[in-house]
Design an enzyme around this catalytic site. Structure first.
Site, PDB file in Angstrom:
ATOM      1  N   HIS A   1     120.175  30.492  22.050  1.00  0.00           N
ATOM      2  CA  HIS A   1     120.644  30.717  20.676  1.00  0.00           C
ATOM      3  C   HIS A   1     121.849  31.651  20.661  1.00  0.00           C
ATOM      4  CE1 HIS A   1     120.589  31.869  16.419  1.00  0.00           C
ATOM      5  NE2 HIS A   1     120.564  33.127  16.818  1.00  0.00           N
TER       6      HIS A   1
ATOM      7  N   HIS B   1     126.091  32.176  18.776  1.00  0.00           N
ATOM      8  CA  HIS B   1     126.889  33.344  18.372  1.00  0.00           C
ATOM      9  C   HIS B   1     128.186  33.516  19.162  1.00  0.00           C
ATOM     10  CE1 HIS B   1     124.179  35.161  15.455  1.00  0.00           C
ATOM     11  NE2 HIS B   1     123.163  34.906  16.259  1.00  0.00           N
TER      12      HIS B   1
ATOM     13  N   GLU C   1     124.068  33.560  10.486  1.00  0.00           N
ATOM     14  CA  GLU C   1     123.020  32.736  11.068  1.00  0.00           C
ATOM     15  C   GLU C   1     123.013  31.311  10.511  1.00  0.00           C
ATOM     16  OE1 GLU C   1     121.189  33.226  13.548  1.00  0.00           O
ATOM     17  OE2 GLU C   1     121.242  35.373  13.897  1.00  0.00           O
TER      18      GLU C   1
ATOM     19  N   SER D   1     122.877  26.084  17.066  1.00  0.00           N
ATOM     20  CA  SER D   1     122.002  26.040  18.240  1.00  0.00           C
ATOM     21  C   SER D   1     120.693  25.327  17.939  1.00  0.00           C
ATOM     22  CB  SER D   1     121.708  27.467  18.732  1.00  0.00           C
ATOM     23  OG  SER D   1     121.041  28.218  17.733  1.00  0.00           O
TER      24      SER D   1
END
Length: 576
Positions: A406, A411, A451, A470
């Site tokens: 993730h 990110h 997010e 993701s």
């Protein structure tokens, strides 16, 4: 001695740690970026209770029982700040010109339209979010829950700017009486705003429904320049400790117990002893990490590489069509530098070096799901706390907690984009010294942007949120017609309830990163923190701008930068 050891083992099992701000004397709540109003899920609580009961059954003496109860008591309850306005006799000072919450322009709707907005089947529904301040949105949402909620008494403070002199105060008091309110305190001062005669602070008690109608009524009057609602908790009695230097992030590694594979029976690794042991080993590496250390190398297993390969190839297929341009560009650069390859997981150190070259961000290892204050504080220093463990092989396309896949695929690419990196740092800077309630709001904004954020690109909606990029299932859901898309407005986004068990029903769409940053800056200016901070990249230190000397130094630095920019523009304009 055995009893103490047993209790310590239970503490380690629960991964319970106090918030670092509590350790420094501030009663902070234990908050998670993925937890709306609860500290733990019901399942986690039930699992923990069963472990405690098992420990009790095995206890042979009262001392062990006492230690277990102490271990259970490590949980810090969600404590509300007892924040009050200064006493009337203490000469309460009204906020200065730059301390008022963001003002709304006087509205020009007809009386009929206003009535239609303010009345519904139950007599009242939340007013249109447009033009409302954050506190008014919260008040409107609370009032719309039920007839009882609408009729509940609310303590509030109003700041009204009078254009026609102090004589206008009588009209306000008469309006409060009309809406059956009770005035607790009134204070006035000459205004510093041009065209405004006096600023007046009024503390009152009134039902929520009547308070909202009073606000609308006052805004329609030509006698008042503006009217703002201030919640009582907007004035803090104490600012929490926060890290001033990047090295102090060594104290900001406190975990939430939520989603721990040892505790949550719904976790894919709950019944896998090998996986749980692997997680503990990697967590210990992160706990031992100190500022300035090289990031430890993790030798990933064949199973972990297989999991990475599955997700990596899926992102490769979906990103060109559904990811924003900034993500695609950084993703390609990571492939060109052989950091993103399918046959191995990138190491955090090589990723950190890549980010530092591109945006000045760097990484440090995290043992798991961090408290909101810890995680957001690190962003202020352009440091991202990243996990190093890999999700369970039985759930390659979804993880209930942040894992290295993730972090890396979601990110890292956007942290390599200068505009997005700046936005992330500004969220972190806004969190330093913020109240508990503001930390929750910042966490919610982070959730719906970094997010699970969407943005517009050439008329199409693209993903920039790491949780979407993701997780291909939620990515396809987010761009479908099965969910609601709303324009990104921090004041309403910050108080939007969310859940982390299923796909989001609502997503916020930004016009662009720059538009999101501008709106975020304006919203942050309404926060109650009584000081401003800036990050000095040369010293890796956050400076509190609380003195004239500091401000003069900063102005001098800014003047030097402006001079360089002006010279550059002049040179570019010169003919060949």
């Amino acid at each position: 001695m055995m009893a103490v050891a047993a209790a310590q083992k239970n503490r380690e099992m629960f991964a319970i740690k106090k918030s670092y701000s509590i350790e420094n004397g501030y009663p902070s709540r234990r908050r998670s970026l993925v937890d709306d109003a609860r500290f733990e899920t019901l399942v986690t609580k039930q699992t923990k209770q069963s472990v405690l009961e098992e420990a009790r059954n095995k206890a042979n003496d009262a001392s062990l029982e006492e230690c277990i109860l102490q271990a259970k008591g490590e949980h810090v309850p969600n404590c509300e700040q007892n924040v009050e306005f200064k006493d009337e006799q203490a000469n309460l000072e009204l906020p200065m010109e730059n301390e008022y919450v963001q003002e709304s322009e006087p509205e020009t709707q007809s009386e009929t339209e206003q009535t239609q907005e303010m009345q519904g089947e139950g007599g009242y529904v939340a007013m249109n979010d447009y033009g409302l301040t954050e506190d008014e949105i919260l008040l409107a949402n609370a009032a719309s829950e039920s007839a009882e909620a609408e009729a509940a008494m609310q303590s509030a403070a109003l700041v009204v700017r009078l254009k026609e002199g102090i004589s206008s105060l009588g009209r306000i008091l008469k309006a409060i009486e009309t809406f059956h309110g009770s005035v607790q305190h009134v204070e006035s001062r000459q205004s510093r705003v041009e065209g405004v005669d006096h600023d007046v602070l009024i503390k009152l008690d009134m039902t929520r429904g009547n308070l909202l109608q009073l606000i609308r009524s006052l805004r329609q009057s030509g006698s008042f320049s503006s009217m703002n609602l201030l919640a009582e908790n907007n004035i803090s009695v104490k600012a929490p400790w926060f890290p001033k230097h990047a090295s102090e992030l060594d104290n900001c590694n406190h975990l939430m117990t939520k989603y721990e594979p040892d505790l949550d029976m719904n976790h894919p690794g709950f019944a896998d002893k090998v996986y749980r042991q692997r997680r503990k080993e990697i967590a210990e590496i992160a706990f031992a990490y100190k500022y300035g250390d090289p990031i430890p190398y993790i030798s990933y297993t064949d199973v972990e590489v297989k999991t990475w390969r599955s997700v990596f190839k899926t992102v490769q297929d979906l990103a060109p069509k559904h990811a924003c341009a900034e993500y695609r560009a950084a993703f390609q650069k990571l492939q060109d530098e052989q950091i993103f390859v399918d046959h191995r997981l990138p190491q955090l150190q090589e990723m950190s070096d890549f980010l530092r070259k591109n945006t000045g961000f760097s990484l440090r290892p995290a043992a798991g799901l961090l408290t909101a204050r810890d995680f957001l504080a690190s962003l202020a220093f352009r440091i991202f706390q990243s996990t190093q463990y890999v999700r369970h092989v039985n759930s390659p396309y979804h993880t209930p907690e942040p894992d290295s896949i993730h972090e890396l695929l979601g990110h890292m690419p956007l942290l390599a984009d200068p505009s997005f990196a700046q936005f992330s740092q500004e969220i972190g800077l806004a969190s330093l010294g913020a109240s508990d309630e503001e930390i929750e709001k910042l966490s919610t904004v982070y959730w719906f942007t970094v997010e699970f954020g969407l943005c517009k690109e050439h008329g199409q909606i693209k993903a920039y949120g790491a949780g979407l990029l993701s997780s291909y299932g939620e990515l396809l859901h987010a761009i479908s017609d099965k969910c609601e898309h709303r324009a990104f407005e921090p004041a309403s986004t910050a108080v939007q309830p969310y859940q982390d068990q299923e796909y989001q029903p609502i997503y916020y769409v930004a016009e662009s990163f720059e538009d999101a940053k501008d709106k975020f800056r304006r919203w942050v200016s309404t926060m109650s923190r009584p000081f401003e901070v800036r990050f000095n990249p040369h010293t890796e230190r956050v400076e509190v701008l609380d003195s004239v000397d500091k401000l003069e130094t900063l102005v001098h630095q800014m003047n030097t930068e402006i001079l360089h920019l002006t010279n550059a523009i002049q040179k570019l304009r010169r003919p060949f």
